[in-house]
Design a protein around this motif. Sequence first.
Motif, PDB file in Angstrom:
ATOM      1  N   ALA A 102      -1.904 -39.247 -41.109  1.00 14.39           N
ATOM      2  CA  ALA A 102      -1.006 -39.546 -42.232  1.00 14.39           C
ATOM      3  C   ALA A 102      -1.487 -40.809 -42.931  1.00 14.39           C
ATOM      4  CB  ALA A 102       0.428 -39.725 -41.744  1.00 14.39           C
ATOM      5  N   PHE A 103      -1.285 -40.853 -44.254  1.00 12.14           N
ATOM      6  CA  PHE A 103      -1.708 -41.988 -45.069  1.00 12.14           C
ATOM      7  C   PHE A 103      -0.496 -42.519 -45.818  1.00 12.14           C
ATOM      8  CE2 PHE A 103      -5.294 -39.173 -44.480  1.00 12.14           C
ATOM      9  CZ  PHE A 103      -6.310 -40.040 -44.098  1.00 12.14           C
ATOM     10  N   ALA A 133      -0.854 -32.911 -47.672  1.00 12.37           N
ATOM     11  CA  ALA A 133      -2.140 -32.920 -48.376  1.00 12.37           C
ATOM     12  C   ALA A 133      -2.958 -31.784 -47.778  1.00 12.37           C
ATOM     13  CB  ALA A 133      -2.837 -34.267 -48.203  1.00 12.37           C
ATOM     14  N   TRP A 134      -3.059 -30.695 -48.513  1.00 15.57           N
ATOM     15  CA  TRP A 134      -3.632 -29.464 -47.987  1.00 15.57           C
ATOM     16  C   TRP A 134      -5.160 -29.503 -48.003  1.00 15.57           C
ATOM     17  CZ3 TRP A 134       0.386 -26.626 -46.253  1.00 15.57           C
ATOM     18  CH2 TRP A 134       1.629 -26.812 -46.858  1.00 15.57           C
ATOM     19  N   GLU A 135      -5.768 -29.218 -46.850  1.00 12.11           N
ATOM     20  CA  GLU A 135      -7.216 -29.070 -46.822  1.00 12.11           C
ATOM     21  C   GLU A 135      -7.576 -27.702 -47.398  1.00 12.11           C
ATOM     22  OE1 GLU A 135      -8.896 -29.551 -42.990  1.00 12.11           O
ATOM     23  OE2 GLU A 135      -8.818 -31.745 -43.026  1.00 12.11           O
ATOM     24  N   GLY A 136      -8.315 -27.698 -48.475  1.00 13.55           N
ATOM     25  CA  GLY A 136      -8.695 -26.436 -49.106  1.00 13.55           C
ATOM     26  C   GLY A 136      -7.647 -25.873 -50.034  1.00 13.55           C
ATOM     27  N   GLY A 137      -6.563 -26.613 -50.249  1.00 12.74           N
ATOM     28  CA  GLY A 137      -5.543 -26.154 -51.180  1.00 12.74           C
ATOM     29  C   GLY A 137      -4.427 -25.370 -50.512  1.00 12.74           C
ATOM     30  N   TYR A 150       5.915 -28.468 -42.738  1.00  9.79           N
ATOM     31  CA  TYR A 150       4.847 -29.237 -43.371  1.00  9.79           C
ATOM     32  C   TYR A 150       5.343 -30.424 -44.204  1.00  9.79           C
ATOM     33  CZ  TYR A 150       2.242 -24.921 -42.379  1.00  9.79           C
ATOM     34  OH  TYR A 150       1.668 -23.844 -41.766  1.00  9.79           O
ATOM     35  N   GLU A 151       6.529 -30.362 -44.752  1.00  7.07           N
ATOM     36  CA  GLU A 151       6.953 -31.409 -45.678  1.00  7.07           C
ATOM     37  C   GLU A 151       8.430 -31.746 -45.500  1.00  7.07           C
ATOM     38  OE1 GLU A 151       6.428 -30.079 -49.687  1.00  7.07           O
ATOM     39  OE2 GLU A 151       8.233 -28.860 -49.680  1.00  7.07           O
ATOM     40  N   VAL A 226      -1.957 -35.035 -43.828  1.00  6.12           N
ATOM     41  CA  VAL A 226      -3.046 -34.056 -43.962  1.00  6.12           C
ATOM     42  C   VAL A 226      -2.709 -32.810 -43.148  1.00  6.12           C
ATOM     43  CG1 VAL A 226      -5.482 -33.619 -43.539  1.00  6.12           C
ATOM     44  CG2 VAL A 226      -4.746 -35.879 -44.322  1.00  6.12           C
ATOM     45  N   VAL A 227      -2.808 -31.659 -43.769  1.00  2.00           N
ATOM     46  CA  VAL A 227      -2.588 -30.376 -43.094  1.00  2.00           C
ATOM     47  C   VAL A 227      -3.940 -29.708 -42.928  1.00  2.00           C
ATOM     48  CG1 VAL A 227      -1.383 -28.174 -43.142  1.00  2.00           C
ATOM     49  CG2 VAL A 227      -0.315 -30.192 -44.170  1.00  2.00           C
TER      50      VAL A 227
END
Length: 798
Positions: A102-103, A133-137, A150-151, A226-227
Amino acid sequence: MSRSFSEAEAKLTVAVCTYRRFDVLSRCLDHLCGLRDAASFKVLVVDNSLQPEQSERARQELTGRHDGLRYVVTERAGLSYARNVALELCETPYLAYLDDDAFVEAGWADGLLRVFADRGRDAGVVGGRVVPAWEGGKPEWLEGLLLAPYELDLGEEVRRLGEDRWLMGASIAYDVELLRAVGGFNENLGRKGDLLLCHEELDANTRIRELGRSVYYTGRARVLHVVQRERISREWICRNAFWEGVSECVYEAGLDARSFTGSQVETLARRCAELLAGQRELTSTARLLEARHRFAREGRNAYGSLGLKSPDKPVAEVYIVTPTFNSAEYLDGCISSVLSQKGDFRLHYHIQDGGSSDQTMAKVRKWQTDVESGAVSFGALDCTFTCASEPDNGIYDAILSGFDSFDMEDDAVMAWINSDDALMPDAVAKAVEALSLTGVDWVCGQQNIRNEQGEHVWDSRLSFPTALVRAGACDGKNWAHIQQEGVFWNRRLWNKAGGLNLSFRYAGDWELWRRFARYANLVQLPCALGVFTMRGGQVSTTHLDDYEAEKERILPRTERNRRCAELTAAPEYLYTHKVVGERGRMKLAVAPIDPYEIPGYEGGGSDSRPKRTKAAATDDAAGNGVRPRLSLWNICVDAPALHRLYLKSPRTVQRLLTAVKHRALVPLRNAWRRLRVYGALQRTGLFFPEYYLQHNPDVRESGMPPLMHYILHGSLEGRMPNPLFDDRWYRLRYPDVSMTGVNPLHHFCRHGWREGRDPCAGFSVSRYLALNPDVREDGGCPLRHYLVHGIAEGRSIE
């Protein structure tokens, strides 16, 4: 202009718990430490990867890169365990947990702390906004209720959450004292390697709510989470639901996660894989939601099919030491009280003599011979009796020598009993069972004192909140001493605290309890476990000045007074841990202390501070804080005629005293309390008799004084004492008031308005003070000002 949190002394520790994700951790810390002000918060990393070489490389690299970073490597895995390590090491009032992927955004720490500051003591837990924050969308099919894992986005404003809303562990902060009070996180829950359990935050937050504190959300504390790609799939959602179902069963059953064997974990994982393999293609959101419910149900069924139950408790090992010197006169009673302890435990008893010149060692060796030969029976499963005699440097040196003679495991139960004192029957068995409860490392019984003739002198049911012990306030002046006779703990806590400090000769137990309180909550049993003997010439009376001097050296009395006054100013927020139930059915309970345990608290308002407690009220005369208070109860107990009757028929006397207590003393005490509340409410000016009579005609017809009717009946019936104080609303809004049993109006006058609590839905204390700065400067109660002056002056409350 008020000073920002970043300009003040650090109040927050940010704990990042990590498991074998060193690259991700490095990026998280670079971002976190790059944003923070040096005085804003502290950063603590708890690494439970169980990879010593990689962890050491990461520690050296990250601590060298970021000044002030503390990096701790543990020898056990488990998310809940890592979080409890962070809780144990935390030195700030608040502790936030942040995922290693997490950021945080700028202002994150200030956003969390601002809620704690604005909501006062009501805020126990504060969670922030979590944006994925999706990796790859983000895939198109992932929407609606499927986004819940997720959120967390409930808007920008601060919101008090009900029991049906959850916070996310990726960004969550706690009041440290409160989290310690409930025992931290349940280590039976949370992820442990391949055992993908959850609900550890739910369990902690539920226990905090049970204490009357609230859970808040703030959108101003935002993190990007980050997911990873592997978590963005339909299969992951179903697998996550399956383990949620298993976790629910573990959570509801109170199962020890250690009950899971490796094969059982594999069975659960295999069952989940079978369900995923047989799953049809999930082409719509509706079908995927249906599948989540089905997998959660199958997780519960899979758990049930294992037939898990709590493991049989191992046989407890109990180690007791008696330090002695020239005590032949009264040693037999002490030894007999220890050896007669009955229960399913193994007893290891050691007597450490300081080189006595009388018949002490002759008696001790005779006891040892009789135990080894079977001439003296013992109540434990097994008993070893050992002794040693050599010159020592005082009682604490002897106790340490005695404990050093044992080879103990971490779960071993420890205690010492002085040679002129004794254990109560079944004391060890009760202590062993209490220490077997999850989260209990240290227990004590009620105070119990006798004279040299063995006659009962005094007892007490005074509570000992861990916060007071940790503050050093249990010093016989501010608060009563913890009676060492009847205190038991496990070896794990002893090692954490470092054992006895040999620089002390008289106050070593007081100093040891303070260190114990840093690592564990003191848990009280509803009975006496030991008995202290008052006799002439004992060290506790002949060296009282030396005892006080040692305490003064470590923590001056003025500082102890200040800490005690701060903690007892609002006793409903001072928690005590107790064991309730009988043997075989014990459980741990946490509750605020009874405000009436603090003399001078009732009716004194927030400006009054307790100077002495019940147990210390006459310590100047007694010299050691153990003289009984002069009361009808003690007069009855000490009456010679009653004592003679007791010798003939103890049960008759017990029934007589119980009848006196419940039919005379308790009603008198309750009446006295009501009179004190009556006087306090009269002085506040917030009870309007004419208003009360006008809206309650039956009160006028009854002829009862309106204020007394309100105290006895009206408050419980929801009758309003003035136009803007709603008792029923106040209780529902602030459950801690109901838990303490304090009259709501009385609570509001003493604490509520100062803490920003509102008297009803239509009047905001903070809003009225903001609109009327002169009222804030005056320092009086805003509600009283508005009712007495504000209405006539046309002041607005909107």
